[in-house]
Motif scaffolding. Sequence first.
Motif, short mmCIF file in Angstrom:
data_model
loop_
_atom_site.label_atom_id
_atom_site.label_comp_id
_atom_site.label_asym_id
_atom_site.label_seq_id
_atom_site.Cartn_x
_atom_site.Cartn_y
_atom_site.Cartn_z
N PRO A 95 4.58 -5.08 0.13
CA PRO A 95 3.66 -3.98 -0.19
C PRO A 95 4.13 -3.17 -1.39
O PRO A 95 3.32 -2.80 -2.25
N GLU A 150 -3.10 -9.50 -3.26
CA GLU A 150 -2.45 -8.54 -2.38
C GLU A 150 -3.10 -8.53 -1.02
O GLU A 150 -2.44 -8.54 0.02
N LEU A 166 -1.02 -9.35 2.20
CA LEU A 166 -0.65 -8.19 2.99
C LEU A 166 -1.63 -7.93 4.12
O LEU A 166 -1.83 -6.79 4.51
N HIS A 181 -0.44 -5.62 6.73
CA HIS A 181 0.07 -4.28 6.44
C HIS A 181 -0.99 -3.23 6.70
O HIS A 181 -2.16 -3.45 6.49
N TRP A 240 4.11 -10.13 9.85
CA TRP A 240 3.50 -11.18 9.05
C TRP A 240 3.64 -12.55 9.69
O TRP A 240 3.24 -13.56 9.11
#
Lengths: 270, 340, 260
Positions: free
Chosen positions: A190, A257, A261, A264, C95
């Motif tokens: 990130p 991204e 991610l 996230h 993840w």
Amino acid sequence: MDNPSMQDTSTSVRRRLVSAMSYVVPPVLALLLAGIVWETWVRVSDVPIYMVPPPSEVLKQLFWEFDFFINEGSVTLFEALVGFSIGAGVALTGAALMAHSRFLERSLLPLAILVKVTPVVAVAPLFVIWFGFGPIPKILITALITFFPVLVNGVTGFRSVDRGSLDFLRSLNASRREIFLILRVPSALPYLFSAFRVSIPLSVIGAVVGEWFSADRGLGSVIIVAHSNLDMVTLFDAIFVLAFMGVGLTALVSVAERKALFWHESSVVV
Amino acid sequence: MDRFKKYLLWMGIGLLFAGASLGAACSDEETTARPVTFMAGFKPQANLPFVAAYVAQEKGYFTEQGLVVDIKHSTGEHLNLLMSGDVDFTTADANSVLKRRVDPELPIVAVALFGQQGQQAFVSLGESGIQTPKDWEGKTFGYKISVPPDYLAILEAAGVDRSKIQEVRVGFDPRILTEKQVDILAVFKSNEPDTLRGLGFDVTVFDAADYGVPTLGLTYITRQDMVDENADTVKRFVRATMKGLEFAFANTEETLDIIMKFAENENREHQRFMLLTEIENAASPLTDSNGLGWMTAQQWKEFQDSLLQYGALEGSTDVNLAFTDRFLEGIYDNGKLEWP
Amino acid sequence: MQDGSHVRISNVSKRFTTTSETLLALDDVTLDIEHGEFVCLLGPSGCGKSTLLRIIGGLTEPTDGGVTIGGQTPSDAQAKKELGYVFQDPSLMPWRTAEDNIRLPLHVNRAMNKDSAPPVEELLTLVGLERFGHYYPSQLSGGMQQRVALARALAFGPSLLLMDEPFGALDEITRETMRYELMRIWNSDKKTVVFVTHSIAEAVTLSDRVVVLSGQPGRVKGVVDIELPRPRTADVESNRSFVDYANDLRKLLMQEGGDG
């Protein structure tokens, strides 16, 4: 088995199309409006074309000379991307080392700051004198500009690991290398993407600035020549193409991204 | 309500009054000192048009002519600023004037000529063995901003194949030549050769004049509308600066003192070289008879013709629109400057 | 099976020094834990029980005294992947899918991988998550995440499990459910477990023995053997002895100093 991603695909595609449109349409409308205002003002106030060109002229030349701008644009793009890769690569390596050694951090970070605060325009002519007219000076300048954000965010990112995960890996006697690859790298993503979003447009600027000091090719060179010839139409064309390049690259980074991610909190989870 | 109306009335009167006095102040009364902006086309140094203005400022010639002059220096935008009206006078090479009048048809006019011969020259290091323009083939040529017309003229005149030369745009640092990134560099006769010799290098200087190519040097330029609507101001400016130029011819040391005031960080000896070199090219039989700064239609015509012949200009313009000698006519009587 | 204790804690003390003061977290703790024994460390917050667990697991060094696990130091046990940890925060890698998180210990320190380690599918089934292998932690509830953490801790076949209030962040109902789930899972293998808790009911339900620790500094106040029949299922709480044991523990906790 009920897989949440296997919903009714047709409505989901339509929904995504609508969502994409909602991102694209407003700025396009705003730009169109701005363009109309600009065109009207130029025509009404009868400003000479070598002061402020009307967008109609700018777009007309861009259309007819499209090949030219594409060719020059790809030169600048190449310099920007190579410079960015080198700058980011060096920065990531440095950050990885610094994350493991406070001593390295304390000795190298001040150097990095020195690099950052040195005005590029002061150094650029020297690069040309030392390295000649090829792409090297531009690539170096670009690397210098893109280096710092990635370095700083990298160090923070590599260190910002979940304590529990770190303890867990340590309890398995994981080596520093294993901890780095398994935990630190994903944790840093990130932060790294955030830095990339800053560095990528900077890389384009770096390439252009480099070209101002020596080049026959590239949009930076086009700008310098157009400026000295008071050819405002070409100047604006070059600026448009550069802006487009910057936006396009940033959008690519954002897409990457979002893919990387997905886990996230900064992204939306389906 | 009554009080409010009274208030409005007085506001209205006050505004009217303010507007009237503002209008009065803006009238073109030439008897009061008029603010004028002169932007030298480069950093502060001893280029002759700059010097004339420096001297006119320091010796009070501008004041005597009722002008308040703001002297600025350019970082590349002087032409743009002239066009936008932020600058009233600036400097330009004569070939620049001709080129810009063609593309993009800028309404600029030269009002005085400093370089009866141009300062554009080309240098190579002595050690490179380059001795004639023909030797330029197969080498790299560095120019600033755009390919100089003199260069193209020399190539034509000397029968050099342009396609065999690699041309690159460079910055203003002459070390590009000493570091051998280029083999030939476009320079000002009055500037880089001295700098390079100061660095300890032996240089070969190529002058277009040596190849039968006529050159004209720096001029003062202004906008067409200044010539049409503020002729009096232009005349005063030219008169004061020509007086400054006269002074510079006769008083080297004091002129250098003045120059060093504007160019604090420069080397005095280098400025001396620049000043004296350009003074040499500012005088000719023409100026001896008519006065410094003089220029004729014939000069300009011959200059343009040769540029066209050597493929150094893309198109031609009416030279009588590109320059005017009416201000010079107005300030000289039989070659003597009328002062005040 | 080895003779003698699995875990030997001998006169362990831990002092934390800051610039201004010294805090004695643990004071001369001695304890032996047998193979296959389920031991709870019970005490109020701040009594050093987590610190003690970290010392056993080799994540912290004691200031005095030492710990051996099967005759070796905690570091050696770590090196041989003998230790499984479950924290209050499951600390799953967001993840990675549930499966990949469970497999993770096998990617680390591969030299010490055991052939006896159970396959991932089996572990998922064991913890009741056989349909959720492809899910990401953000798609799982707190309780489910802890099950994954538990499966992960079992994935490499450690001989000792260290659990630090693993159900502390869950709601009451889930907590109770997980308690009995843990018992079911543990029942299939009966590893040695050291379990930290501040819940009396939890301690009685789970353990063979409960070690009660005092507040600052952490000292062993008393040890209570829990002789309730195994396997422990939901009806263990209606056992008469359950209440007695709970009262014994409560009394021990309240004794001397009565810190909350």
